[in-house]
Write an enzyme that holds these catalytic residues in place. Structure first.
Site, PDB file in Angstrom:
ATOM      1  CD  GLU A  96      38.767  31.043  39.299  1.00 14.38           C
ATOM      2  OE1 GLU A  96      40.056  31.132  39.603  1.00 14.38           O
ATOM      3  OE2 GLU A  96      38.285  32.071  39.170  1.00 14.38           O
ATOM      4  CG  ASP A 241      41.552  40.321  33.564  1.00 10.13           C
ATOM      5  OD1 ASP A 241      40.493  39.392  33.322  1.00 10.13           O
ATOM      6  OD2 ASP A 241      41.968  40.042  34.753  1.00 10.13           O
ATOM      7  CD  GLU A 345      36.672  42.475  43.281  1.00  8.37           C
ATOM      8  OE1 GLU A 345      36.527  41.353  42.430  1.00  8.37           O
ATOM      9  OE2 GLU A 345      37.487  42.579  43.938  1.00  8.37           O
ATOM     10  CD  GLU A 364      44.381  40.571  40.261  1.00  7.14           C
ATOM     11  OE1 GLU A 364      44.137  39.704  39.826  1.00  7.14           O
ATOM     12  OE2 GLU A 364      44.214  41.285  41.328  1.00  7.14           O
TER      13      GLU A 364
END
Length: 518
Positions: A96, A241, A345, A364
């Protein structure tokens, strides 16, 4: 819609500056700020992300530049220079901190120092590389994560003022360890120091080395000391991902052939084991195509849910030139969005119901919508963008910002506006509608990081200054892309995909029925 996207961004941004700065995030219901949860170190949902470094301000720097707001960009940069430092006792997630903070600092530094100034005059008076110095300092504080690990795969967390916490686990997710190369690589090139790229690249190579010898797939959680997979689920969503995304983007930026080979081999394996449904998106009979989660060792289906992060995969497929596949997967996620006015989610495609109901304003689906519009220029995707923006404006707007939807059914709000809403969701919406924006006119000259931060594509990243021999530099990679003009080497997009519905009506109806929309 350009104006609407801009108004959405500035309502959130101005509220953050007024009510939350210098804290990390805005609580949009109570109009206050939040930082790390020092009283509860185990609250990793907050502490992995919030490091007491004005996160939302840092993340919005390049969005301000993209919108052409030079005066506010300069003011925001100065606020960062005057207020942000990393000598904190915060325990943050390496992933992050890298994609949100390091990536944004590097992007803004490159915008300021770009001699062409394509977004308008974004130069900052008396700027002396302070953002690059901050990026250097942060990355150096993250390096201990790569030490004392038998595999070279980093620990998931570090204490910014010391080292890896003594109670840090020996397990990390694949995306967390394998999505550092763009930011660490750019930093190495800017500093002329190979250390950062070396550590990030070694982590990617080791993760790939530990893939299944039977299927070629990777799991989603690995032990950094033994290389054994603690999580054997393989998919395109959370935990894995962006690992695949950065294989392709690292090749685009740095030109290393091995990165492209790893991506191409992985994509072939993904299609073989994860893709279900009919062979073609717009042709033939059978169920709609879908990418499912499987067991990395056997390729057998692991469960019947997909998550919101997988909605970014069509943008990777566009970058790889696989437009028809991108169209189909995007249609699946848009159908889910239309059903709820948001993207839960986690969605169970077998039960046609969400397994996890919240929506934190993730970018996304907007990202994939933007990429598909750039690839096809089909106005269908402008309508998709409008639907998304209107849904957010209707359901997520709070007293002084936009809040997480706690439940996509009830539209109840949580008091949190994540930094990626301004840095990604609003940025992609704005760029989708602003057809004359410099980024869109020079689309092949820019690369978006997984956090939506802009990096310019160019020859400078193909040359490694630390490989110079005497005064004669080593020849750059032969596969350097000519970025002076927009040249597409992808297959020509069909006129049907450009002017009609990108997915034929009968297949679109089938997709909507598959998620229980009709």
């Amino acid at each position: 819609m350009v104006d609407e996207a801009k108004k959405m961004f500035y309502f959130g941004y101005d509220s953050y500056i007024k009510y939350a700065f210098p804290l990390d995030e805005l609580d949009p219901i109570h109009c206050t700020g939040r930082g790390p949860d020092y009283d509860n170190p185990s609250n990793i949902n907050i502490n992995d992300v919030l490091g007491d470094y004005s996160l939302t301000l840092v993340e919005t720097l390049d969005t301000l530049a993209v919108m052409g707001n030079a005066s506010e960009f300069r003011r925001a940069v100065q606020l960062v220079i005057d207020n942000v430092h990393f000598n904190k006792k915060s325990v943050v997630q390496v992933f992050e901190a890298t994609i949100r903070v390091l990536g944004s600092l590097l992007s803004a530094h490159l915008i300021i120092t770009d001699p062409q100034q394509p977004f308008g005059d974004m130069t900052v008076p008396d700027y002396n590389g302070e953002l690059l110095s901050l990026a250097h300092d942060l990355a150096t504080r993250l390096l201990p994560a790569f030490e004392n690990t038998a595999t070279g795969i980093p620990f998931p967390r570090v204490n910014l003022s010391s080292s890896v916490p003594s109670d840090c686990i020996n397990e990390t997710c694949t995306a967390g360890a394998g999505t550092l190369l763009l930011e660490f690589g750019v930093l190495s090139h800017l500093l002329g120091d190979p250390v950062y790229e070396f550590y990030a690249r070694r982590a990617v190579q080791m993760l790939y080395k530990f893939r299944s010898k039977v299927t070629g797939l990777l799991g989603n959680v690995i032990n950094i000391q033994t290389g054994e997979w603690a999580g054997k689920m393989s998919g395109l969503g959370a935990g894995i991902d962006s690992f695949y995304e950065y294989l392709l983007k690292a090749y685009v930026l740095f030109g290393e052939e091995q990165d492209l080979k790893m991506f191409n081999d992985s994509y072939e394996t993904i299609k073989f084991h994860m893709r279900k449904g009919r062979e073609h998106c717009n042709l033939g009979d059978g169920n709609p195509p879908i990418y499912v989660n499987v067991n990395m060792m056997t390729g057998e289906m692991a469960n019947t849910w997909i998550d919101a992060l997988q909605a970014a995969w069509p943008s990777v497929q566009v970058l790889a030139g696989d437009i028809e596949e991108a169209i189909c997967l995007h249609a699946l996620y848009y159908s889910i969005w239309k059903k709820y006015g948001a993207l839960p989610e986690r969605y169970n495609w077998d039960l046609k119901m969400p397994d996890v109901r919240f929506y934190p304003l993730r970018p996304e689906l907007v990202e994939s919508t933007y990429f598909l519009y750039q690839a096809t220029h089909n106005p269908f995707y402008l309508h998709v963008g409008r639907d998304i923006l209107n849904s957010i404006a209707t359901h997520a707007k709070a007293q002084c910002g936009y809040g997480t939807l706690h439940d996509v059914f009830t539209k109840e709000l949580e008091d949190r506006m994540e930094s990626f809403f301004l840095s990604e969701t609003c940025k992609y919406l704005y760029l989708l509608f602003d057809k004359d924006n410099h980024v869109n006119k020079a689309f092949s000259r820019y690369l978006f990081t997984t956090e939506g931060h802009l990096l310019p594509i160019g020859r400078r990243w193909r040359h490694k200054p630390w490989e110079e021999v005497g005064s004669k530099p080593v020849k750059a990679a032969a596969s350097v892309v000519d970025v002076r003009v927009n040249i597409s080497i992808c297959d020509t997009v069909s006129s049907d995909s450009r002017y009609l519905l990108p997915m034929k009506s009968k297949y679109m109806a089938q997709m909507e029925n598959a998620v229980g929309l009709n």
